[in-house]
Scaffold this motif. Sequence first.
Motif, PDB file in Angstrom:
ATOM      1  N   GLU A 131      27.551  43.972 -33.847  1.00 51.35           N
ATOM      2  CA  GLU A 131      27.139  44.527 -32.544  1.00 51.35           C
ATOM      3  C   GLU A 131      26.413  43.473 -31.701  1.00 51.35           C
ATOM      4  OE1 GLU A 131      26.551  49.191 -33.965  1.00 51.35           O
ATOM      5  OE2 GLU A 131      24.793  47.942 -33.548  1.00 51.35           O
ATOM      6  N   LEU A 132      25.585  42.657 -32.356  1.00 52.84           N
ATOM      7  CA  LEU A 132      24.886  41.602 -31.612  1.00 52.84           C
ATOM      8  C   LEU A 132      25.886  40.591 -31.044  1.00 52.84           C
ATOM      9  CD1 LEU A 132      22.335  40.179 -30.665  1.00 52.84           C
ATOM     10  CD2 LEU A 132      22.158  39.105 -32.930  1.00 52.84           C
ATOM     11  N   ALA A 133      26.890  40.227 -31.845  1.00 49.13           N
ATOM     12  CA  ALA A 133      27.918  39.302 -31.349  1.00 49.13           C
ATOM     13  C   ALA A 133      28.664  39.919 -30.169  1.00 49.13           C
ATOM     14  CB  ALA A 133      28.888  38.956 -32.485  1.00 49.13           C
ATOM     15  N   ASP A 134      28.972  41.202 -30.282  1.00 47.52           N
ATOM     16  CA  ASP A 134      29.646  41.918 -29.172  1.00 47.52           C
ATOM     17  C   ASP A 134      28.784  41.908 -27.908  1.00 47.52           C
ATOM     18  OD1 ASP A 134      32.073  42.637 -30.152  1.00 47.52           O
ATOM     19  OD2 ASP A 134      31.509  44.682 -30.701  1.00 47.52           O
ATOM     20  N   THR A 135      27.503  42.237 -28.080  1.00 53.21           N
ATOM     21  CA  THR A 135      26.588  42.310 -26.931  1.00 53.21           C
ATOM     22  C   THR A 135      26.442  40.939 -26.279  1.00 53.21           C
ATOM     23  OG1 THR A 135      25.374  44.036 -28.121  1.00 53.21           O
ATOM     24  CG2 THR A 135      24.290  43.088 -26.196  1.00 53.21           C
ATOM     25  N   PHE A 136      26.375  39.908 -27.098  1.00 53.68           N
ATOM     26  CA  PHE A 136      26.278  38.540 -26.565  1.00 53.68           C
ATOM     27  C   PHE A 136      27.543  38.174 -25.780  1.00 53.68           C
ATOM     28  CE2 PHE A 136      27.077  33.908 -27.577  1.00 53.68           C
ATOM     29  CZ  PHE A 136      26.299  33.430 -26.532  1.00 53.68           C
ATOM     30  N   ASN A 137      28.697  38.505 -26.319  1.00 55.51           N
ATOM     31  CA  ASN A 137      29.952  38.179 -25.628  1.00 55.51           C
ATOM     32  C   ASN A 137      30.042  38.909 -24.286  1.00 55.51           C
ATOM     33  OD1 ASN A 137      30.788  36.420 -27.616  1.00 55.51           O
ATOM     34  ND2 ASN A 137      31.914  37.980 -28.756  1.00 55.51           N
ATOM     35  N   THR A 138      29.564  40.155 -24.237  1.00 60.27           N
ATOM     36  CA  THR A 138      29.571  40.910 -22.981  1.00 60.27           C
ATOM     37  C   THR A 138      28.615  40.265 -21.966  1.00 60.27           C
ATOM     38  OG1 THR A 138      30.027  42.951 -24.184  1.00 60.27           O
ATOM     39  CG2 THR A 138      29.146  43.180 -21.956  1.00 60.27           C
ATOM     40  N   PHE A 139      27.422  39.927 -22.440  1.00 55.15           N
ATOM     41  CA  PHE A 139      26.446  39.234 -21.576  1.00 55.15           C
ATOM     42  C   PHE A 139      27.059  37.956 -21.007  1.00 55.15           C
ATOM     43  CE2 PHE A 139      23.671  35.486 -21.874  1.00 55.15           C
ATOM     44  CZ  PHE A 139      22.773  35.742 -20.834  1.00 55.15           C
ATOM     45  N   TYR A 140      27.699  37.175 -21.855  1.00 59.96           N
ATOM     46  CA  TYR A 140      28.244  35.889 -21.426  1.00 59.96           C
ATOM     47  C   TYR A 140      29.398  36.085 -20.436  1.00 59.96           C
ATOM     48  CZ  TYR A 140      29.586  30.979 -21.805  1.00 59.96           C
ATOM     49  OH  TYR A 140      29.864  29.663 -21.526  1.00 59.96           O
ATOM     50  N   HIS A 141      30.077  37.203 -20.572  1.00 61.04           N
ATOM     51  CA  HIS A 141      31.180  37.500 -19.655  1.00 61.04           C
ATOM     52  C   HIS A 141      30.665  37.815 -18.252  1.00 61.04           C
ATOM     53  CE1 HIS A 141      35.108  38.988 -18.349  1.00 61.04           C
ATOM     54  NE2 HIS A 141      34.489  40.068 -17.884  1.00 61.04           N
ATOM     55  N   TYR A 142      29.522  38.521 -18.180  1.00 60.31           N
ATOM     56  CA  TYR A 142      29.018  38.984 -16.876  1.00 60.31           C
ATOM     57  C   TYR A 142      27.972  38.059 -16.254  1.00 60.31           C
ATOM     58  CZ  TYR A 142      31.423  43.426 -17.518  1.00 60.31           C
ATOM     59  OH  TYR A 142      32.384  44.384 -17.675  1.00 60.31           O
ATOM     60  N   GLU A 143      27.246  37.304 -17.065  1.00 62.10           N
ATOM     61  CA  GLU A 143      26.132  36.522 -16.538  1.00 62.10           C
ATOM     62  C   GLU A 143      26.380  35.020 -16.712  1.00 62.10           C
ATOM     63  OE1 GLU A 143      24.069  38.134 -14.947  1.00 62.10           O
ATOM     64  OE2 GLU A 143      23.278  39.911 -15.950  1.00 62.10           O
ATOM     65  N   PRO A 144      26.539  34.287 -15.625  1.00 52.81           N
ATOM     66  CA  PRO A 144      26.696  32.831 -15.757  1.00 52.81           C
ATOM     67  C   PRO A 144      25.439  32.233 -16.387  1.00 52.81           C
ATOM     68  CG  PRO A 144      27.215  33.574 -13.534  1.00 52.81           C
ATOM     69  CD  PRO A 144      26.598  34.731 -14.229  1.00 52.81           C
ATOM     70  N   VAL A 145      25.629  31.297 -17.284  1.00 53.05           N
ATOM     71  CA  VAL A 145      24.478  30.649 -17.931  1.00 53.05           C
ATOM     72  C   VAL A 145      24.369  29.203 -17.464  1.00 53.05           C
ATOM     73  CG1 VAL A 145      23.419  30.002 -20.131  1.00 53.05           C
ATOM     74  CG2 VAL A 145      24.648  32.169 -19.935  1.00 53.05           C
ATOM     75  N   LEU A 146      25.339  28.404 -17.829  1.00 55.83           N
ATOM     76  CA  LEU A 146      25.258  26.977 -17.485  1.00 55.83           C
ATOM     77  C   LEU A 146      25.388  26.737 -15.981  1.00 55.83           C
ATOM     78  CD1 LEU A 146      27.358  25.515 -20.448  1.00 55.83           C
ATOM     79  CD2 LEU A 146      24.889  25.402 -20.146  1.00 55.83           C
TER      80      LEU A 146
END
Length: 558
Positions: free
Chosen positions: A507-522
């Motif tokens: 679930e944590l991996a899923d939540t991280f992947n969703t976050f990374y999909h919606y929120e630009p980081v770099l």
Amino acid sequence: MVVDTTAAIKRALSECTGLAEIPLVDGGEHADLATTVAFALAKTKKQAPVKIAQDVVAALKNNRELSDLGVTVEAKGPYINFVFGSAYVTAALKAAVQPGYGSFPAKESPRIVLEHTSANPNGPLHVGHIRNSIIGDSLARAFRKAGYPLEVEYYVNDMGRQIAIVTWGFDHLEHGQHESEKEDAHIARVYIAANREIEKDPGITKQVDKLMELVESGDPETVKKFRREVSRCLDGFAVTLKNLNVKHDRFVWESDFVKNGDTKAVIAKIENLPQATHEGTLLALDLAEFGFTNKYVMRRSDGTSVYAARDLAFHTWKNQNFDRAIDVLGADHKLIGAQLQCTMQLLGEKAPEIVHFEFVSLPEGSMSTRAGKFVSADELIDEVTKRAFDEVTTRRPELDEATRRNIADSVARAGIRYDIVKISPEKSTVFDWKQALDFERQSGPYIQYAHARACSILEKAGAFEECYDLATEQEIILAKKIAKFPSVIEKVVTELRPHLLATYAHELADTFNTFYHYEPVLKSEGEVRDRRLTLVKAVQNTLQESLETLGIDAIHTM
């Protein structure tokens, strides 16, 4: 943080309701936690649950501890929801970027002994055995993460009929070891051949019985033969267990409890129990009061003890040296496990806790060492590693072969361990070759891949200033998922259910992947970039701690 906040909520609810047991569950999409305590009070208060929920919320709003923790309380009909605020999120995130996140302070007690695997040393570990090993090893890692003093033991059955048959085979059959043949595979080949001879000539059984009498009487030559073949088999097991990243602290030999007199002492106590029955020399227990119809034999008519008597001596020894004993046993041991627990009670001893698991099999069907019908764990590891190497080569052809093989070894171990531990112990399962190595689905490699992605982001980002002031919905959802890790560890050791950690990691991996999909980081800038990189660092650290607690390598590239 979740553990502390949950404890504070329980205290507050107990104070204002007078209840000792407070039902708290996950709050789903609308809250972090929720309680149905209003239903529990409805009968005694003779009020509607909705009214009770409103009164409880009114009382909780004056609770200083909850206010200081930033917990918001609200009634939704008969339910009471708790929402954790920014102070909670900030504190959780600060903890999650620290090495060893999720570890509890070391405790001095209770001292725990956890026994797992303990397969008969008459052939290689097969797929069914390694579910025991992986559940046991994952539990052991969780207990250590939770701060408990723990010893992990393997109980070596070196006096059973299977070992007598192996010894007979080495005495009477051609038994040369093939080139490159593992010791445990060699033992299995002789064991299978000996059983075929017994099927052709049942008279051999008397010779096997004689060997069992001799080993129990301590005949030096017979003891030496038994010990030699069992030790060779354990050498083979050690290679397999190492490849699965499974560790034991101590191997305890069954015969030691005959030599040191503990078995005789237990039998003497049993003879004086009112449930004891005698038929000549044969000694058994009548456990009808516990619902068992068959007699529980302790001593055969020829005067030799049985496995059950020696197992009782072993568990008595555990009680003398530890505060809590936990056994991991297959579903085929439910009867003898229950009989052991009942007899320990009759002897005035604390009974062990038993984690029973149903079996794992391959699509090819069931297994039997005696019949020579099994897929060894070594064969499984080899096949999964080969498939993992092909997958890694397809994805990363630019890497040199040695690097691809190292990654494949870790991916294969992750595929096997996760596919087995993700299922709750009481459910049977079929090992799915394809799903175990699927980088895109519920698998160990999928979680490893999320960890590697976080590592890659941090590497590309370079230095940044940690920032804990989160703002967007996706950031807060991810931080709250990270914050749950310590409470998951606590729940695993409380309920003895390691699959809960496997579910959490996915679930944590899923939540991280969703976050990374919606929120630009770099590509974000300034404080936004810093706080999102801080989140990525917390995810990477939490995934690493989760994977390592599951006995899976947290690799940096895949």
